[in-house]
Design a protein around this motif. Structure first.
Motif, PDB file in Angstrom:
ATOM      1  N   ASP A  96       0.943  -1.367  -0.060  1.00 40.54           N
ATOM      2  CA  ASP A  96      -0.394  -0.065   0.005  1.00 40.54           C
ATOM      3  C   ASP A  96       1.117   0.909  -0.139  1.00 40.54           C
ATOM      4  N   ILE A  97       2.008   1.206   0.444  1.00 43.01           N
ATOM      5  CA  ILE A  97       3.149   2.757   0.970  1.00 43.01           C
ATOM      6  C   ILE A  97       3.381   2.554  -0.444  1.00 43.01           C
ATOM      7  N   ALA A  98       3.862   1.080  -0.501  1.00 42.12           N
ATOM      8  CA  ALA A  98       5.113   2.158  -2.241  1.00 42.12           C
ATOM      9  C   ALA A  98       3.422   2.451  -3.760  1.00 42.12           C
ATOM     10  N   ILE A  99       2.556   1.789  -3.551  1.00 44.69           N
ATOM     11  CA  ILE A  99       1.483   2.457  -4.314  1.00 44.69           C
ATOM     12  C   ILE A  99       1.200   4.316  -3.858  1.00 44.69           C
ATOM     13  N   LYS A 100       1.411   4.396  -2.653  1.00 43.25           N
ATOM     14  CA  LYS A 100       0.845   5.617  -2.456  1.00 43.25           C
ATOM     15  C   LYS A 100       1.805   6.772  -2.856  1.00 43.25           C
ATOM     16  N   HIS A 101       3.386   6.147  -2.577  1.00 45.45           N
ATOM     17  CA  HIS A 101       4.746   6.580  -2.995  1.00 45.45           C
ATOM     18  C   HIS A 101       4.473   6.842  -5.265  1.00 45.45           C
ATOM     19  N   TRP A 102       4.133   5.872  -5.403  1.00 48.57           N
ATOM     20  CA  TRP A 102       4.170   6.173  -6.450  1.00 48.57           C
ATOM     21  C   TRP A 102       2.963   7.248  -7.249  1.00 48.57           C
ATOM     22  N   GLU A 103       1.824   7.050  -6.784  1.00 49.65           N
ATOM     23  CA  GLU A 103       0.698   8.192  -7.375  1.00 49.65           C
ATOM     24  C   GLU A 103       1.089   9.489  -6.473  1.00 49.65           C
ATOM     25  N   ALA A 104       1.842   9.579  -5.338  1.00 50.25           N
ATOM     26  CA  ALA A 104       2.396  10.980  -5.388  1.00 50.25           C
ATOM     27  C   ALA A 104       3.324  11.467  -5.677  1.00 50.25           C
ATOM     28  N   GLU A 151      14.776  -1.397  -6.066  1.00 49.63           N
ATOM     29  CA  GLU A 151      14.621  -1.889  -4.804  1.00 49.63           C
ATOM     30  C   GLU A 151      14.092  -1.154  -3.220  1.00 49.63           C
ATOM     31  N   ARG A 152      13.135  -0.944  -2.997  1.00 52.82           N
ATOM     32  CA  ARG A 152      12.565  -0.325  -2.276  1.00 52.82           C
ATOM     33  C   ARG A 152      12.432  -0.447  -0.314  1.00 52.82           C
ATOM     34  N   HIS A 153      12.819  -0.030   0.669  1.00 53.37           N
ATOM     35  CA  HIS A 153      13.112  -0.171   1.832  1.00 53.37           C
ATOM     36  C   HIS A 153      11.534   0.671   2.038  1.00 53.37           C
ATOM     37  N   THR A 154      10.935  -0.430   3.240  1.00 55.69           N
ATOM     38  CA  THR A 154       9.724  -0.065   3.886  1.00 55.69           C
ATOM     39  C   THR A 154      10.385  -0.516   5.429  1.00 55.69           C
ATOM     40  N   THR A 155       9.687   0.721   6.286  1.00 56.46           N
ATOM     41  CA  THR A 155       9.599   0.268   7.954  1.00 56.46           C
ATOM     42  C   THR A 155       8.400   1.421   8.578  1.00 56.46           C
ATOM     43  N   THR A 187      12.146  -5.070  -0.706  1.00 58.10           N
ATOM     44  CA  THR A 187      11.190  -5.466  -1.574  1.00 58.10           C
ATOM     45  C   THR A 187      12.204  -4.739  -2.747  1.00 58.10           C
ATOM     46  N   THR A 188      11.578  -5.839  -4.235  1.00 57.05           N
ATOM     47  CA  THR A 188      12.413  -5.428  -5.486  1.00 57.05           C
ATOM     48  C   THR A 188      10.964  -5.590  -6.222  1.00 57.05           C
ATOM     49  N   TRP A 189      11.080  -4.655  -7.141  1.00 57.88           N
ATOM     50  CA  TRP A 189      10.128  -3.678  -7.356  1.00 57.88           C
ATOM     51  C   TRP A 189      10.648  -4.251  -9.188  1.00 57.88           C
ATOM     52  N   CYS A 190       9.851  -4.803 -10.721  1.00 51.15           N
ATOM     53  CA  CYS A 190      10.081  -4.424 -11.984  1.00 51.15           C
ATOM     54  C   CYS A 190       9.028  -3.847 -12.160  1.00 51.15           C
ATOM     55  N   LEU A 191       9.749  -2.676 -13.014  1.00 54.25           N
ATOM     56  CA  LEU A 191       8.750  -1.774 -13.874  1.00 54.25           C
ATOM     57  C   LEU A 191       8.184  -2.174 -15.724  1.00 54.25           C
TER      58      LEU A 191
END
Length: 132
Positions: free
Chosen positions: A34-42, A88-92, A107-111
């Motif tokens: 969820d936070i990855a998506i919010k970051h991407w959208e922001a 490579e995205r980090h979340t705390t 998390t490793t994400w692929c575009l």
């Protein structure tokens, strides 16, 4: 260069609680997404979001402390690095009151190009937007 941290704060809902009376591990994974998506959208434009989509390749989560119903928690995320089509995205996740770290995740994400669903190199525009 120190990464820019994107934050989002929530109150733990009752639906996140498991039979042990604390947040279920699967819920933490959902919050990481969820936070990855919010970051991407922001950080990106509608034009970029219509052209590209991310898929998760892997998750690593280290569980440190439990959270409970009605706790206020802060989700923090940042891009550690981008290379080729991978990010490579980090979340705390932190208990806002006690300042205790609840989880650390990587998390490793692929575009992917949204139309073809094929991996595509992270553009300079996306790199700048997502790391600023």
């Amino acid at each position: 260069m120190k990464p820019t941290i994107f934050e989002y704060t929530i109150s733990v809902p009752g639906s996140a609680i498991d039979h042990m009376k604390h947040v279920n591990n699967v819920v933490y994974l959902q919050w990481v997404q969820d936070i990855a998506i919010k970051h991407w959208e922001a950080k990106t434009t509608e034009r970029i979001r219509k052209q590209y989509v991310w898929v998760a390749l892997d998750h690593f989560i280290e569980y440190k402390n439990p959270a409970f119903e009605n706790d206020t928690i802060t989700l923090q995320t940042w891009i550690h690095n981008n290379r080729g089509a991978k990010s490579e995205r980090h979340t705390t996740i932190i208990n806002t009151k006690t300042k205790k770290v609840l989880i650390n995740a990587k998390t490793t994400w692929c575009l992917l190009h949204k139309e073809t669903l094929r991996p595509t190199r992270i553009t300079e525009e996306i790199n700048i937007l997502s790391t600023s």
